[in-house]
Design a protein around this motif. Structure first.
Motif, PDB file in Angstrom:
ATOM      1  N   THR A   1       0.796  -1.231   0.000  1.00  0.00           N
ATOM      2  CA  THR A   1       0.000   0.000   0.000  1.00  0.00           C
ATOM      3  C   THR A   1       0.831   1.284   0.000  1.00  0.00           C
ATOM      4  O   THR A   1       0.271   2.376  -0.082  1.00  0.00           O
ATOM      5  CB  THR A   1      -0.969   0.007   1.200  1.00  0.00           C
ATOM      6  N   GLY A   2       2.146   1.167   0.141  1.00  0.00           N
ATOM      7  CA  GLY A   2       3.002   2.337  -0.024  1.00  0.00           C
ATOM      8  C   GLY A   2       2.837   3.399   1.047  1.00  0.00           C
ATOM      9  O   GLY A   2       2.314   3.152   2.144  1.00  0.00           O
ATOM     10  N   CYS A   3       3.282   4.589   0.713  1.00  0.00           N
ATOM     11  CA  CYS A   3       3.230   5.741   1.622  1.00  0.00           C
ATOM     12  C   CYS A   3       2.607   6.924   0.895  1.00  0.00           C
ATOM     13  O   CYS A   3       2.541   6.949  -0.332  1.00  0.00           O
ATOM     14  CB  CYS A   3       4.642   6.152   2.041  1.00  0.00           C
ATOM     15  N   SER A   4       2.197   7.904   1.658  1.00  0.00           N
ATOM     16  CA  SER A   4       1.691   9.163   1.088  1.00  0.00           C
ATOM     17  C   SER A   4       2.507  10.306   1.659  1.00  0.00           C
ATOM     18  O   SER A   4       3.118  10.176   2.730  1.00  0.00           O
ATOM     19  CB  SER A   4       0.227   9.369   1.470  1.00  0.00           C
ATOM     20  N   ALA A   5       2.468  11.431   0.957  1.00  0.00           N
ATOM     21  CA  ALA A   5       3.204  12.608   1.431  1.00  0.00           C
ATOM     22  C   ALA A   5       2.703  13.006   2.818  1.00  0.00           C
ATOM     23  O   ALA A   5       1.503  13.022   3.069  1.00  0.00           O
ATOM     24  CB  ALA A   5       2.996  13.763   0.455  1.00  0.00           C
ATOM     25  N   ALA A   6       3.641  13.323   3.706  1.00  0.00           N
ATOM     26  CA  ALA A   6       3.263  13.794   5.046  1.00  0.00           C
ATOM     27  C   ALA A   6       2.763  15.235   4.943  1.00  0.00           C
ATOM     28  O   ALA A   6       3.266  16.015   4.128  1.00  0.00           O
ATOM     29  CB  ALA A   6       4.469  13.717   5.976  1.00  0.00           C
ATOM     30  N   HIS A   7       1.793  15.567   5.767  1.00  0.00           N
ATOM     31  CA  HIS A   7       1.257  16.939   5.806  1.00  0.00           C
ATOM     32  C   HIS A   7       1.546  17.484   7.200  1.00  0.00           C
ATOM     33  O   HIS A   7       0.818  17.166   8.149  1.00  0.00           O
ATOM     34  CB  HIS A   7      -0.245  16.934   5.506  1.00  0.00           C
ATOM     35  N   PRO A   8       2.609  18.266   7.362  1.00  0.00           N
ATOM     36  CA  PRO A   8       2.973  18.717   8.705  1.00  0.00           C
ATOM     37  C   PRO A   8       1.927  19.655   9.287  1.00  0.00           C
ATOM     38  O   PRO A   8       1.241  20.361   8.544  1.00  0.00           O
ATOM     39  CB  PRO A   8       4.309  19.440   8.484  1.00  0.00           C
ATOM     40  N   SER A   9       1.846  19.649  10.606  1.00  0.00           N
ATOM     41  CA  SER A   9       0.795  20.487  11.240  1.00  0.00           C
ATOM     42  C   SER A   9       1.352  21.880  11.539  1.00  0.00           C
ATOM     43  O   SER A   9       1.498  22.273  12.690  1.00  0.00           O
ATOM     44  CB  SER A   9       0.299  19.816  12.519  1.00  0.00           C
ATOM     45  N   ILE A  10       1.645  22.614  10.463  1.00  0.00           N
ATOM     46  CA  ILE A  10       2.118  23.996  10.611  1.00  0.00           C
ATOM     47  C   ILE A  10       0.883  24.904  10.630  1.00  0.00           C
ATOM     48  O   ILE A  10       0.025  24.784   9.743  1.00  0.00           O
ATOM     49  CB  ILE A  10       3.040  24.378   9.426  1.00  0.00           C
ATOM     50  N   PRO A  11       0.771  25.787  11.614  1.00  0.00           N
ATOM     51  CA  PRO A  11      -0.411  26.654  11.657  1.00  0.00           C
ATOM     52  C   PRO A  11      -0.620  27.391  10.328  1.00  0.00           C
ATOM     53  O   PRO A  11       0.312  27.998   9.803  1.00  0.00           O
ATOM     54  CB  PRO A  11      -0.090  27.638  12.794  1.00  0.00           C
ATOM     55  N   GLY A  12      -1.831  27.297   9.806  1.00  0.00           N
ATOM     56  CA  GLY A  12      -2.189  28.027   8.584  1.00  0.00           C
ATOM     57  C   GLY A  12      -1.967  27.232   7.302  1.00  0.00           C
ATOM     58  O   GLY A  12      -2.463  27.616   6.238  1.00  0.00           O
ATOM     59  N   LEU A  13      -1.227  26.117   7.386  1.00  0.00           N
ATOM     60  CA  LEU A  13      -0.893  25.381   6.142  1.00  0.00           C
ATOM     61  C   LEU A  13      -2.125  24.688   5.538  1.00  0.00           C
ATOM     62  O   LEU A  13      -2.378  24.799   4.328  1.00  0.00           O
ATOM     63  CB  LEU A  13       0.212  24.351   6.417  1.00  0.00           C
ATOM     64  N   ALA A  14      -2.872  23.984   6.396  1.00  0.00           N
ATOM     65  CA  ALA A  14      -4.019  23.220   5.890  1.00  0.00           C
ATOM     66  C   ALA A  14      -4.985  24.166   5.164  1.00  0.00           C
ATOM     67  O   ALA A  14      -5.242  25.282   5.618  1.00  0.00           O
ATOM     68  CB  ALA A  14      -4.729  22.526   7.046  1.00  0.00           C
ATOM     69  N   GLY A  15      -5.470  23.706   4.036  1.00  0.00           N
ATOM     70  CA  GLY A  15      -6.443  24.517   3.294  1.00  0.00           C
ATOM     71  C   GLY A  15      -5.803  25.454   2.280  1.00  0.00           C
ATOM     72  O   GLY A  15      -6.500  26.024   1.442  1.00  0.00           O
ATOM     73  N   THR A  16      -4.471  25.613   2.323  1.00  0.00           N
ATOM     74  CA  THR A  16      -3.812  26.445   1.302  1.00  0.00           C
ATOM     75  C   THR A  16      -3.484  25.551   0.098  1.00  0.00           C
ATOM     76  O   THR A  16      -3.363  24.331   0.248  1.00  0.00           O
ATOM     77  CB  THR A  16      -2.512  27.093   1.832  1.00  0.00           C
ATOM     78  N   PRO A  17      -3.303  26.166  -1.078  1.00  0.00           N
ATOM     79  CA  PRO A  17      -3.055  25.331  -2.278  1.00  0.00           C
ATOM     80  C   PRO A  17      -1.576  24.953  -2.416  1.00  0.00           C
ATOM     81  O   PRO A  17      -0.944  25.228  -3.423  1.00  0.00           O
ATOM     82  CB  PRO A  17      -3.504  26.246  -3.411  1.00  0.00           C
ATOM     83  N   TYR A  18      -1.040  24.320  -1.380  1.00  0.00           N
ATOM     84  CA  TYR A  18       0.384  23.962  -1.438  1.00  0.00           C
ATOM     85  C   TYR A  18       0.597  22.698  -2.267  1.00  0.00           C
ATOM     86  O   TYR A  18      -0.338  21.933  -2.517  1.00  0.00           O
ATOM     87  CB  TYR A  18       0.987  23.843  -0.035  1.00  0.00           C
ATOM     88  N   LEU A  19       1.833  22.521  -2.680  1.00  0.00           N
ATOM     89  CA  LEU A  19       2.193  21.369  -3.500  1.00  0.00           C
ATOM     90  C   LEU A  19       2.851  20.296  -2.644  1.00  0.00           C
ATOM     91  O   LEU A  19       3.531  20.612  -1.664  1.00  0.00           O
ATOM     92  CB  LEU A  19       3.200  21.772  -4.587  1.00  0.00           C
ATOM     93  N   THR A  20       2.652  19.035  -3.017  1.00  0.00           N
ATOM     94  CA  THR A  20       3.487  17.928  -2.554  1.00  0.00           C
ATOM     95  C   THR A  20       3.880  17.180  -3.825  1.00  0.00           C
ATOM     96  O   THR A  20       3.452  17.571  -4.925  1.00  0.00           O
ATOM     97  CB  THR A  20       2.731  16.962  -1.614  1.00  0.00           C
ATOM     98  N   ASN A  21       4.583  16.095  -3.701  1.00  0.00           N
ATOM     99  CA  ASN A  21       4.910  15.319  -4.901  1.00  0.00           C
ATOM    100  C   ASN A  21       3.642  14.814  -5.585  1.00  0.00           C
ATOM    101  O   ASN A  21       3.661  14.446  -6.754  1.00  0.00           O
ATOM    102  CB  ASN A  21       5.822  14.138  -4.559  1.00  0.00           C
ATOM    103  N   GLU A  22       2.515  14.800  -4.831  1.00  0.00           N
ATOM    104  CA  GLU A  22       1.297  14.220  -5.400  1.00  0.00           C
ATOM    105  C   GLU A  22       0.588  15.131  -6.391  1.00  0.00           C
ATOM    106  O   GLU A  22      -0.185  14.665  -7.218  1.00  0.00           O
ATOM    107  CB  GLU A  22       0.370  13.741  -4.271  1.00  0.00           C
ATOM    108  N   ASN A  23       0.834  16.456  -6.314  1.00  0.00           N
ATOM    109  CA  ASN A  23       0.235  17.347  -7.326  1.00  0.00           C
ATOM    110  C   ASN A  23       1.283  18.182  -8.066  1.00  0.00           C
ATOM    111  O   ASN A  23       0.957  18.943  -8.970  1.00  0.00           O
ATOM    112  CB  ASN A  23      -0.845  18.254  -6.705  1.00  0.00           C
TER     113      ASN A  23
END
Ligand SMILES: Cc1cc2nc3c(=O)[nH]c(=O)nc-3n(C[C@H](O)[C@H](O)[C@H](O)COP(=O)(O)OP(=O)(O)OC[C@H]3O[C@@H](n4cnc5c(N)ncnc54)[C@H](O)[C@@H]3O)c2cc1C
Length: 447
Positions: free
Chosen positions: A135-157
């Motif tokens: 099942t592999g791994c997914s990009a980690a999403h760190p819990s930095i205040p304000g990050l969630a909900g912004t249009p940031y990039l990971t390797n997945e997009n």
């Protein structure tokens, strides 16, 4: 319906296993919740290296000025990314064809555990004699205040990008952040790398990091080690990243590359699937999980996170399921590379790891400015290091930092796999003038 084999995930190990079982007349069910082919093909190695082909071509063309070749470099970024997506499509359809076999039932849905030995997907229940989790791994999403909900990039997009961001902030100084960050810089984006560690590639030896940092700075990258990020903000156009010392950085794109977390099928833990201290699926030497007849391979099982490891896990699990207990999760020489420029090619143990493992270890190092080819090609940023056992002369490991070092390190991997000693390497006659010629010279430092 009952199957001989159920494979969850179409990563590097699961696909060939399913295909081999089907070819042997077994009934196989394969579950895939995302794109066929998994990380490597869709959002990992394949697109990143296709992207770096263009980026490094630009970087090399600019660097040619040092040897008096002056090029006016223009990167057509939208076309570069179109090509990358074309390469992904080609590989993905090859993978899809491989699974289109009469004995394989492909279920395009997430598989969840329904008790210790059954799976459910799309409301249907599936039972199998053997279940293999890939099942592999997914990009980690760190819990930095304000990050969630912004249009940031990971390797997945990242590989859906169409235009080149004028400025990019990369969070993370590991290989994914560095490869994509250097790639963007070489395509023309102004890149800042915010790294919580005090050096890039913090898991490698300090002089490997130093060589890489020299090169990244030459590419114009603003490296910020020890960065403690306290907030991220996005105003609809622009990101603002704030550090603990109140420094702020602005950019049009933000790439988060802070590690990868294992994908654990829903219901698995409730069904009794044990995880290790880092949250990966716990396996024994033969890939067996805590559930009877359930195995796990590749990234999800805490194996070194590389495509060739997952693929080699497939060869081992296939042999193990056929009754060959001599194959284990660790019966191999591990090698890997970071595809920045310079590249970092690694095999086996570093000196520190060898000493910690109790070896009577010694290391020798040859700087690249002592290698004829490196001088001639004006690529002297880097070094070759060999780690040996002083009692047995065995080669325990190597770190090669330099131009195409990811190719060159296979000389050491082959020696190690064949049980060759550093004396065999020292006696080898390598062709002049090649980078590989530096390897017997390196071994000669032990004489
Ligand atoms: C940007 C990037 C660059 C990389 N570059 C390299 C490189 O140059 N060289 C290298 O060796 N490695 C590289 N890697 C690492 C490599 O991609 C992975 O180690 C490799 O793909 C792991 O494969 P895997 O078989 O373990 O699983 P994956 O390929 O991750 O496949 C797992 C699959 O399982 C599916 N899945 C998960 N849970 C479920 C479920 N419950 N039901 C159904 N399906 C499910 C997922 O959708 C996925 O398709 C890179 C990774 C990244 C992110």
């Amino acid at each position: 319906m009952r199957y001989d084999l159920a494979v969850v995930g179409t990563g590097q190990g699961g696909k060939p296993l399913a295909s081999d079982f089907a070819a042997a007349g077994k009934r196989v069910v394969v579950f895939e919740r995302g794109a066929i082919g998994g990380t490597c093909v869709n959002v990992g190695c394949t697109p990143s290296k296709a992207f770096l082909a263009s980026a490094h071509a630009a970087g090399r063309a600019r660097r040619a000025a040092a040897i008096h070749v002056h090029a006016d470099v223009r990167v057509d970024f939208p076309a570069v990314m179109e090509r990358v997506r074309g390469v992904i499509d080609e590989w993905r359809s090859g993978n899809e064809r491989r699974l289109a076999e009469p004995n394989i039932t492909l279920v395009r849905a997430e598989a969840a555990f329904d008790g210790p030995n059954a799976l459910v997907a799309n409301g249907e229940r599936y039972e199998a004699d053997v279940i293999v989790l890939n099942t592999g791994c997914s990009a980690a999403h760190p819990s930095i205040p304000g990050l969630a909900g912004t249009p940031y990039l990971t390797n997945e997009n990242f590989f859906t990008l169409r235009g080149l961001p004028a400025r990019t902030i990369v969070i993370g100084g590991g290989y994914i952040g560095l490869e994509l960050g250097q790639g963007l810089a070489r395509c023309g984006s102004a890149v800042t790398i915010l790294n919580s560690a005090d050096r890039v590639l913090a898991n490698e030896e300090a002089d490997a990091s130093a060589a890489l940092e020299r090169s990244l700075r030459e590419d114009g990258i603003d490296l910020r080690p020890g960065a403690k990020i306290t907030a991220v903000r996005h105003d609809g156009t622009c990101f603002t990243v704030t550090l603990a010392d109140r420094t702020t950085f602005e950019s049009e794109a933000l790439l988060v590359a802070t590690g990868r977390t294992p994908n654990i099928p829903p219901g698995a833990v409730d069904a009794g699937l044990a995880r290790d201290a880092r949250g990966f699926i716990a396996i024994d030497d033969h890939f067996a999980t805590s559930l009877p007849n359930v195995y796990a391979i590749g990234d999800c099982a805490g194996q070194p996170q590389f495509t060739h490891v997952s693929w080699e896990d497939y060869r081992r699990i296939k042999a193990i399921l056929a009754g060959d207990r001599s194959r284990t999760r660790s019966d191999r020489v591990l090698g890997y590379a970071t595809f920045t420029e310079p590249q970092v090619g690694r095999a086996g143990l570093t000196l520190a790891a060898a000493l910690a493992a109790g070896h009577a270890a010694r290391a020798v190092t040859l700087e690249l400015d002592a290698v004829a080819r490196a001088i001639e090609w004006n690529e002297t940023n880097g070094f070759f290091r060999l780690v040996v056992d002083t009692q047995t002369d065995a080669i325990l490991g190597a770190t090669l930092v330099g131009y195409e070092a990811g190719e060159l390190v296979h000389v050491l991997i082959a020696h190690m796999e064949a049980g060759g000693t550093w004396r065999t390497l020292e006696r080898s006659v390598h062709i002049h003038p090649t980078y590989a010629e530096g390897l017997p010279s390196l071994a000669r430092l032990l004489v």
